[in-house]
Design a protein around this motif. Structure first.
Motif, PDB file in Angstrom:
ATOM      1  N   PRO A  49      18.747  32.488  30.556  1.00  0.00           N
ATOM      2  CA  PRO A  49      19.021  32.721  29.141  1.00  0.00           C
ATOM      3  C   PRO A  49      18.787  34.178  28.750  1.00  0.00           C
ATOM      4  N   MET A  50      19.268  34.515  27.560  1.00  0.00           N
ATOM      5  CA  MET A  50      19.089  35.870  27.056  1.00  0.00           C
ATOM      6  C   MET A  50      17.608  36.163  26.776  1.00  0.00           C
ATOM      7  N   HIS A  51      16.889  35.185  26.251  1.00  0.00           N
ATOM      8  CA  HIS A  51      15.468  35.351  25.923  1.00  0.00           C
ATOM      9  C   HIS A  51      14.660  34.259  26.599  1.00  0.00           C
ATOM     10  N   PRO A  52      13.496  34.509  27.097  1.00  0.00           N
ATOM     11  CA  PRO A  52      12.865  35.806  27.330  1.00  0.00           C
ATOM     12  C   PRO A  52      13.451  36.459  28.566  1.00  0.00           C
ATOM     13  N   GLY A  53      13.284  37.778  28.657  1.00  0.00           N
ATOM     14  CA  GLY A  53      13.826  38.521  29.790  1.00  0.00           C
ATOM     15  C   GLY A  53      13.149  38.155  31.103  1.00  0.00           C
ATOM     16  N   SER A  54      11.859  37.954  31.076  1.00  0.00           N
ATOM     17  CA  SER A  54      11.091  37.585  32.274  1.00  0.00           C
ATOM     18  C   SER A  54      10.214  36.385  31.941  1.00  0.00           C
ATOM     19  N   PRO A  55      10.769  35.177  32.036  1.00  0.00           N
ATOM     20  CA  PRO A  55       9.964  34.005  31.680  1.00  0.00           C
ATOM     21  C   PRO A  55       8.829  33.770  32.668  1.00  0.00           C
ATOM     22  N   ARG A  56       7.692  33.373  32.123  1.00  0.00           N
ATOM     23  CA  ARG A  56       6.537  33.036  32.971  1.00  0.00           C
ATOM     24  C   ARG A  56       6.637  31.612  33.489  1.00  0.00           C
ATOM     25  N   ARG A  57       7.285  30.756  32.707  1.00  0.00           N
ATOM     26  CA  ARG A  57       7.378  29.351  33.079  1.00  0.00           C
ATOM     27  C   ARG A  57       8.673  28.771  32.540  1.00  0.00           C
ATOM     28  N   ARG A  58       9.308  27.885  33.324  1.00  0.00           N
ATOM     29  CA  ARG A  58      10.527  27.184  32.906  1.00  0.00           C
ATOM     30  C   ARG A  58      10.277  25.687  33.041  1.00  0.00           C
ATOM     31  N   VAL A  59      10.539  24.935  31.980  1.00  0.00           N
ATOM     32  CA  VAL A  59      10.375  23.484  32.019  1.00  0.00           C
ATOM     33  C   VAL A  59      11.675  22.871  31.526  1.00  0.00           C
ATOM     34  N   LEU A  60      12.283  21.991  32.339  1.00  0.00           N
ATOM     35  CA  LEU A  60      13.556  21.361  32.001  1.00  0.00           C
ATOM     36  C   LEU A  60      13.325  19.886  31.701  1.00  0.00           C
ATOM     37  N   TYR A  61      13.754  19.455  30.513  1.00  0.00           N
ATOM     38  CA  TYR A  61      13.617  18.060  30.082  1.00  0.00           C
ATOM     39  C   TYR A  61      14.990  17.427  29.938  1.00  0.00           C
ATOM     40  N   ARG A  62      15.069  16.133  30.215  1.00  0.00           N
ATOM     41  CA  ARG A  62      16.265  15.361  29.874  1.00  0.00           C
ATOM     42  C   ARG A  62      16.079  14.914  28.440  1.00  0.00           C
ATOM     43  N   HIS A  63      17.092  15.144  27.603  1.00  0.00           N
ATOM     44  CA  HIS A  63      16.949  14.862  26.175  1.00  0.00           C
ATOM     45  C   HIS A  63      18.272  14.333  25.639  1.00  0.00           C
ATOM     46  N   LEU A  69      15.669  23.135  27.871  1.00  0.00           N
ATOM     47  CA  LEU A  69      14.960  24.078  28.725  1.00  0.00           C
ATOM     48  C   LEU A  69      13.984  24.844  27.848  1.00  0.00           C
ATOM     49  N   VAL A  70      12.687  24.721  28.153  1.00  0.00           N
ATOM     50  CA  VAL A  70      11.642  25.422  27.407  1.00  0.00           C
ATOM     51  C   VAL A  70      11.125  26.542  28.296  1.00  0.00           C
ATOM     52  N   LEU A  71      11.144  27.762  27.747  1.00  0.00           N
ATOM     53  CA  LEU A  71      10.740  28.938  28.509  1.00  0.00           C
ATOM     54  C   LEU A  71       9.538  29.584  27.857  1.00  0.00           C
ATOM     55  N   THR A  72       8.517  29.846  28.648  1.00  0.00           N
ATOM     56  CA  THR A  72       7.333  30.538  28.158  1.00  0.00           C
ATOM     57  C   THR A  72       7.490  32.011  28.483  1.00  0.00           C
ATOM     58  N   GLY A  73       7.493  32.837  27.429  1.00  0.00           N
ATOM     59  CA  GLY A  73       7.618  34.273  27.607  1.00  0.00           C
ATOM     60  C   GLY A  73       6.275  34.960  27.497  1.00  0.00           C
ATOM     61  N   VAL A  74       6.285  36.268  27.550  1.00  0.00           N
ATOM     62  CA  VAL A  74       5.058  37.047  27.457  1.00  0.00           C
ATOM     63  C   VAL A  74       4.437  36.897  26.077  1.00  0.00           C
ATOM     64  N   TRP A  75       5.265  37.043  25.018  1.00  0.00           N
ATOM     65  CA  TRP A  75       4.740  36.965  23.650  1.00  0.00           C
ATOM     66  C   TRP A  75       5.170  35.709  22.908  1.00  0.00           C
ATOM     67  N   GLN A  76       6.236  35.076  23.339  1.00  0.00           N
ATOM     68  CA  GLN A  76       6.818  34.005  22.550  1.00  0.00           C
ATOM     69  C   GLN A  76       7.511  33.007  23.463  1.00  0.00           C
ATOM     70  N   ARG A  81      19.321  24.476  24.550  1.00  0.00           N
ATOM     71  CA  ARG A  81      19.799  23.094  24.595  1.00  0.00           C
ATOM     72  C   ARG A  81      21.099  23.041  25.379  1.00  0.00           C
ATOM     73  N   PHE A  82      21.177  22.116  26.307  1.00  0.00           N
ATOM     74  CA  PHE A  82      22.374  21.898  27.113  1.00  0.00           C
ATOM     75  C   PHE A  82      22.933  20.531  26.750  1.00  0.00           C
ATOM     76  N   SER A  83      24.231  20.456  26.522  1.00  0.00           N
ATOM     77  CA  SER A  83      24.837  19.171  26.180  1.00  0.00           C
ATOM     78  C   SER A  83      26.240  19.076  26.746  1.00  0.00           C
ATOM     79  N   VAL A  84      26.687  17.839  26.917  1.00  0.00           N
ATOM     80  CA  VAL A  84      28.076  17.585  27.293  1.00  0.00           C
ATOM     81  C   VAL A  84      28.784  17.066  26.051  1.00  0.00           C
ATOM     82  N   ALA A  85      30.039  17.466  25.897  1.00  0.00           N
ATOM     83  CA  ALA A  85      30.822  17.034  24.749  1.00  0.00           C
ATOM     84  C   ALA A  85      32.249  16.748  25.210  1.00  0.00           C
ATOM     85  N   GLU A  86      32.787  15.657  24.735  1.00  0.00           N
ATOM     86  CA  GLU A  86      34.155  15.296  25.097  1.00  0.00           C
ATOM     87  C   GLU A  86      35.135  16.218  24.382  1.00  0.00           C
TER      88      GLU A  86
END
Length: 155
Positions: A49-63, A69-76, A81-86
């Motif tokens: 993704p565009m943000h954060p540039g250097s993620p510390r942690r990536r967590v992918l959930y089925r929703h 996809l939740v990304l932990t950055g240095v400050w924020q 959100r990923f989705s399929v659409a007809e």
């Protein structure tokens, strides 16, 4: 067969006021919804993704109908959100699936443009005669050496 759009929504831009949450179509594919979700999951696992540039942690959930996809950055922290659409309609280019040689279905012909109600457009008026060249380069009046260079009183 059903055509599915693989879509990601993420923040674009920099700064709090200038960030915009916007969608992007990662691709399209033909198949079942489960096949589209499998392809989307593979893309979500490697997505940068565009943000954060250097993620510390990536967590992918089925929703629901996609993934989060939740990304932990240095400050924020950020999320995508990923989705399929007809795909129901597309006024743009014809859809060509990956690996295919031609379009699946031709797009409908656009309606003809209406005739101009006010007649032909007047010709443009030029301020310079046709064929005249510029008088010189844009920086012709700029001295090679500034007048203040080497002055003793500026010390």
């Amino acid at each position: 067969m059903t055509v599915w759009g693989l879509i990601v929504e993420q923040n674009h831009g920099l700064g709090g006021k200038h960030r915009v949450w916007s969608p992007e179509v990662l691709g399209q594919m033909e198949g079942t919804r489960d096949e589209a979700l499998a392809v989307l999951r593979a893309r979500a696992e490697v997505f940068r993704p565009m943000h954060p540039g250097s993620p510390r942690r990536r967590v992918l959930y089925r929703h629901g109908d996609g993934f989060l996809l939740v990304l932990t950055g240095v400050w924020q922290d950020f999320h995508c959100r990923f989705s399929v659409a007809e795909l129901l309609s597309d006024s743009g280019t014809e859809y060509v699936p990956d690996g295919a040689s031609g379009p699946v279905a031709a797009a409908p012909e656009p309606p003809p443009e209406p005739a101009r109600p006010y007649g032909p457009r007047a010709p443009a008026v030029r301020s310079e005669p046709v064929g005249s060249a510029p008088s010189g380069p844009w920086d012709a009046d700029v001295p090679e050496v500034p007048s203040w260079l080497g002055r003793e009183d500026l010390g």
